[in-house]
Design an enzyme around this catalytic site. Sequence first.
Site, PDB file in Angstrom:
ATOM      1  N   GLN A 227      -2.642   3.972 -11.830  1.00 14.36           N
ATOM      2  CA  GLN A 227      -3.394   5.112 -11.281  1.00 14.36           C
ATOM      3  C   GLN A 227      -3.401   6.309 -12.225  1.00 14.36           C
ATOM      4  O   GLN A 227      -3.958   7.348 -11.899  1.00 14.36           O
ATOM      5  CB  GLN A 227      -2.772   5.557  -9.947  1.00 14.36           C
ATOM      6  CG  GLN A 227      -2.742   4.503  -8.882  1.00 14.36           C
ATOM      7  CD  GLN A 227      -4.085   4.277  -8.225  1.00 14.36           C
ATOM      8  OE1 GLN A 227      -5.062   4.966  -8.526  1.00 14.36           O
ATOM      9  NE2 GLN A 227      -4.168   3.298  -7.349  1.00 14.36           N
ATOM     10  N   CYS A 373      -3.802  -2.869  -0.015  1.00 17.38           N
ATOM     11  CA  CYS A 373      -3.032  -4.092   0.237  1.00 17.38           C
ATOM     12  C   CYS A 373      -2.467  -4.117   1.644  1.00 17.38           C
ATOM     13  O   CYS A 373      -2.279  -5.167   2.232  1.00 17.38           O
ATOM     14  CB  CYS A 373      -1.879  -4.212  -0.741  1.00 17.38           C
ATOM     15  SG  CYS A 373      -2.238  -3.617  -2.376  1.00 17.38           S
TER      16      CYS A 373
END
Lengths: 449, 85
Positions: A227, A373
């Site tokens: 990220q 997820c």
Amino acid sequence: MLSSGRTVSSRLLRPASWLPFRLCPERTAVSSMPKELIKKHELEKDELRPLYMDFQATTPMDPRVLDAMLPYHVNYYGNPHSRTHAYGWESETAMETARKQVADLIGADPREIIFTSGATESNNMAIKGVARFYKAKKRHVITTQTEHKCVLDSCRVLEAEGFTISYLPVQKNGLLDLELLEASIGPETSLVSVMTVNNEIGVKQPIKEIGQICRSKGVFLHTDAAQAVGKIPMSVTDWKIDLMSISGHKIYGPKGVGALYVRRRPRVRLEPLQNGGGQERGLRSGTVPTPLAVGLGAACSIAQKEMEYDEQRVSMLANRLVQKIMSEIPDVILNGDPEQRYSGCVNLSFAYVEGESLLMALKDVALSSGSACTSASLEPSYVLRAIGADEDLAHSSIRFGIGRFTTEEEVDYTAEKCIQQVRRLREMSPLWEMVQEGIDLKSIKWTQH
Amino acid sequence: MMAASSRSQVISLYKAMVKASSRFPSYNYRTYALRRVRDAFRANGKVEDPRAVEKLLEEGQQMLALIQRQVSIGQMYGAQRTVVE
């Protein structure tokens, strides 16, 4: 172009089965359809696409990246490891150019870049690989409680193999306490793994300081920078990083490709997960997918050129969003450190509103309550629990992801809808009513029946 | 003041890039391309050195071709309008 007239809002159907607690008087509209189906059905009726505000889950591919990749999907299909003909050579050249582009972005040498299938593979390779290689002498690995699932799960596997793992807690602001880290490193420790930017709350760990500590103690530092790379300036040399995971699809590149940086001096050795033809210095056998590698390279090179421009814009839009929402509704909490963060990841908790209900109500904005997820479960995020958020606040959080292609109109629309829906949900919430009457919710004894 | 010939070249390149960018079917690509083209020309507005101007023009031409290719691809697969359009 602005089209007028078409509204997307319609009454929401809520099956009672997926609500974790009973708050809503709309329970009469019970249906057995799962929530995804309802949402999809509602959208198809309106024929309009929701806005994309989930840039931490994945990013759209930059047209410049696709343009770089297409020739390798069409004409240049050679195996980059073929040494006997031009088809192989041209693919190899393209792959090596891409390797250099990735290396340049993080201040590394191209020979230190290993192409993988993504950050999950890179993380697995780094953590299991280093721990297993040095297991004869060192059997301790340190990580934090707010890491990505793939890091935590790799550590669980190591635990089953007999390694000791320290899952360090983080402070209230989401940052790792450096003194705690220093105290946790022992003679048995082989690896420290700390992510650079958190995928759920966007906090930026002090990797430079952590690198200093690890180097002075002779311990390798791995960082999951999926990220962070391309969004904040990073240098593996200055920050003393030994291993770093990179993902293609978080930086406007293709899905299914990533990279692992493995330091050469001082040399970091790891046991490969995948054995075979010995590609990628024997660390990751298997043919490198040339088009994907080219895409990752292009994405890195664009990110390097555009970093300042993107950063200015993303932080401007993030401020606009937070300010709009916070000025209109009370009891909104920004999760994670307000300063040490990547601005494009805004995680807000709306007190007295259930996050899932808000997500359902905001069906024309693609948002998430945390990582993709775990978005199928109703469990509150473990990251938010690790920073000490109360159970109810952890249940009421939403992550807004802002990126290169986000517009002012999208931010305004999202803020407006969000304000409207939070107000609506609070109005029907008995908890909110009690708070307005001055009752301290923490003093209530809830009885089970 | 840059040479008049390169000035007109810059202006026509700008117009061509804006025109091409505005044809992206995807809302987000279209708005990004328009914004990025405008900001890049603005940022380089003060460049006087003829060789630098030449180089920027060349880069711009390549980017224009890229936009045109990507617009064609975008048009092949169509894009639904988003709620803010």
